[in-house]
Design a protein around this motif. Structure first.
Motif, PDB file in Angstrom:
ATOM      1  N   HIS A 113       1.437  -0.716  -0.269  1.00 44.01           N
ATOM      2  CA  HIS A 113       0.166  -0.194   0.203  1.00 44.01           C
ATOM      3  C   HIS A 113       0.850   0.912  -0.149  1.00 44.01           C
ATOM      4  N   LYS A 114       1.914   1.279   0.667  1.00 45.92           N
ATOM      5  CA  LYS A 114       2.547   2.414  -0.057  1.00 45.92           C
ATOM      6  C   LYS A 114       3.492   2.494  -0.169  1.00 45.92           C
ATOM      7  N   GLN A 115       3.430   1.837  -1.274  1.00 51.03           N
ATOM      8  CA  GLN A 115       4.192   2.244  -3.075  1.00 51.03           C
ATOM      9  C   GLN A 115       3.305   1.947  -3.666  1.00 51.03           C
ATOM     10  N   TYR A 116       1.924   1.694  -3.177  1.00 53.32           N
ATOM     11  CA  TYR A 116       0.522   2.796  -3.963  1.00 53.32           C
ATOM     12  C   TYR A 116       0.682   4.005  -4.149  1.00 53.32           C
ATOM     13  N   GLU A 117       0.607   4.238  -2.790  1.00 51.35           N
ATOM     14  CA  GLU A 117       0.486   5.706  -2.189  1.00 51.35           C
ATOM     15  C   GLU A 117       1.716   6.425  -2.963  1.00 51.35           C
ATOM     16  N   ASN A 118       2.878   5.647  -2.847  1.00 50.66           N
ATOM     17  CA  ASN A 118       3.854   6.401  -3.470  1.00 50.66           C
ATOM     18  C   ASN A 118       3.898   7.152  -5.135  1.00 50.66           C
ATOM     19  N   GLU A 119       2.796   5.837  -5.230  1.00 48.63           N
ATOM     20  CA  GLU A 119       2.447   5.720  -7.273  1.00 48.63           C
ATOM     21  C   GLU A 119       1.376   6.626  -7.655  1.00 48.63           C
ATOM     22  N   ILE A 120      -0.085   6.603  -6.997  1.00 48.61           N
ATOM     23  CA  ILE A 120      -0.494   7.625  -7.196  1.00 48.61           C
ATOM     24  C   ILE A 120      -0.508   8.476  -6.340  1.00 48.61           C
ATOM     25  N   GLY A 121       0.835   9.124  -5.352  1.00 47.01           N
ATOM     26  CA  GLY A 121       1.057  10.994  -5.388  1.00 47.01           C
ATOM     27  C   GLY A 121       0.302  11.518  -4.107  1.00 47.01           C
ATOM     28  N   LYS A 122      -0.349  10.667  -2.874  1.00 46.09           N
ATOM     29  CA  LYS A 122      -1.565  10.413  -2.524  1.00 46.09           C
ATOM     30  C   LYS A 122      -1.861   9.494  -1.077  1.00 46.09           C
ATOM     31  N   LYS A 123      -1.930  10.508  -0.297  1.00 46.71           N
ATOM     32  CA  LYS A 123      -2.552   9.491   0.715  1.00 46.71           C
ATOM     33  C   LYS A 123      -3.287   8.891  -0.139  1.00 46.71           C
ATOM     34  N   ASP A 124      -4.372   7.884   0.688  1.00 43.69           N
ATOM     35  CA  ASP A 124      -5.287   6.928   0.296  1.00 43.69           C
ATOM     36  C   ASP A 124      -7.030   7.098   1.112  1.00 43.69           C
ATOM     37  N   VAL A 125      -7.513   7.420   1.438  1.00 49.94           N
ATOM     38  CA  VAL A 125      -8.130   7.745   2.192  1.00 49.94           C
ATOM     39  C   VAL A 125      -9.145   6.513   1.748  1.00 49.94           C
ATOM     40  N   ASP A 126      -8.981   5.418   1.185  1.00 47.17           N
ATOM     41  CA  ASP A 126     -10.007   4.646   1.464  1.00 47.17           C
ATOM     42  C   ASP A 126      -8.947   2.972   1.627  1.00 47.17           C
ATOM     43  N   TRP A 127      -7.989   3.237   2.099  1.00 49.43           N
ATOM     44  CA  TRP A 127      -7.038   2.319   3.144  1.00 49.43           C
ATOM     45  C   TRP A 127      -7.497   1.144   3.241  1.00 49.43           C
ATOM     46  N   PRO A 128      -8.457   0.945   4.248  1.00 47.22           N
ATOM     47  CA  PRO A 128      -9.521  -0.006   4.943  1.00 47.22           C
ATOM     48  C   PRO A 128      -9.561  -1.017   3.346  1.00 47.22           C
ATOM     49  N   VAL A 129     -10.259  -0.354   2.581  1.00 44.60           N
ATOM     50  CA  VAL A 129     -10.505  -1.015   1.170  1.00 44.60           C
ATOM     51  C   VAL A 129      -9.696  -1.967   0.764  1.00 44.60           C
ATOM     52  N   TRP A 130      -8.583  -1.020   0.446  1.00 47.11           N
ATOM     53  CA  TRP A 130      -7.335  -1.571  -0.167  1.00 47.11           C
ATOM     54  C   TRP A 130      -7.128  -2.170   0.208  1.00 47.11           C
ATOM     55  N   PHE A 131      -6.769  -2.619   1.808  1.00 53.44           N
ATOM     56  CA  PHE A 131      -6.286  -3.744   3.064  1.00 53.44           C
ATOM     57  C   PHE A 131      -6.908  -4.892   2.406  1.00 53.44           C
ATOM     58  N   ALA A 132      -8.313  -4.661   2.066  1.00 54.92           N
ATOM     59  CA  ALA A 132      -9.744  -5.627   2.288  1.00 54.92           C
ATOM     60  C   ALA A 132      -9.132  -6.200   1.498  1.00 54.92           C
TER      61      ALA A 132
END
Length: 60
Positions: free
Chosen positions: A31-50
């Motif tokens: 997820h940290k790599q994903y956030e680096n790719e999109i260039g911002k914090k992912d506010v929907d991180w719980p959904v992404w993790f699930a």
């Protein structure tokens, strides 16, 4: 990169606490790599993790 599931799905599987812990730690790194790719914090991180954990658990 892991392809994230788009439609809602109900899936359950028996996994150990150690397996879940490993998946959560792996998801955190991915997820940290994903956030680096999109260039911002992912506010929907719980959904992404699930979705990530379900995909990895069932090798979808």
């Amino acid at each position: 990169m892991v392809k994230i599931i788009k439609k809602p799905t109900l899936i359950m599987k028996n996994i150990s606490i150690n397996e879940l812990e490993k998946l959560l730690m792996e998801a955190e790194i991915a997820h940290k790599q994903y956030e680096n790719e999109i260039g911002k914090k992912d506010v929907d991180w719980p959904v992404w993790f699930a979705k990530y954990i379900i995909k990895k658990t069932y090798k979808i």
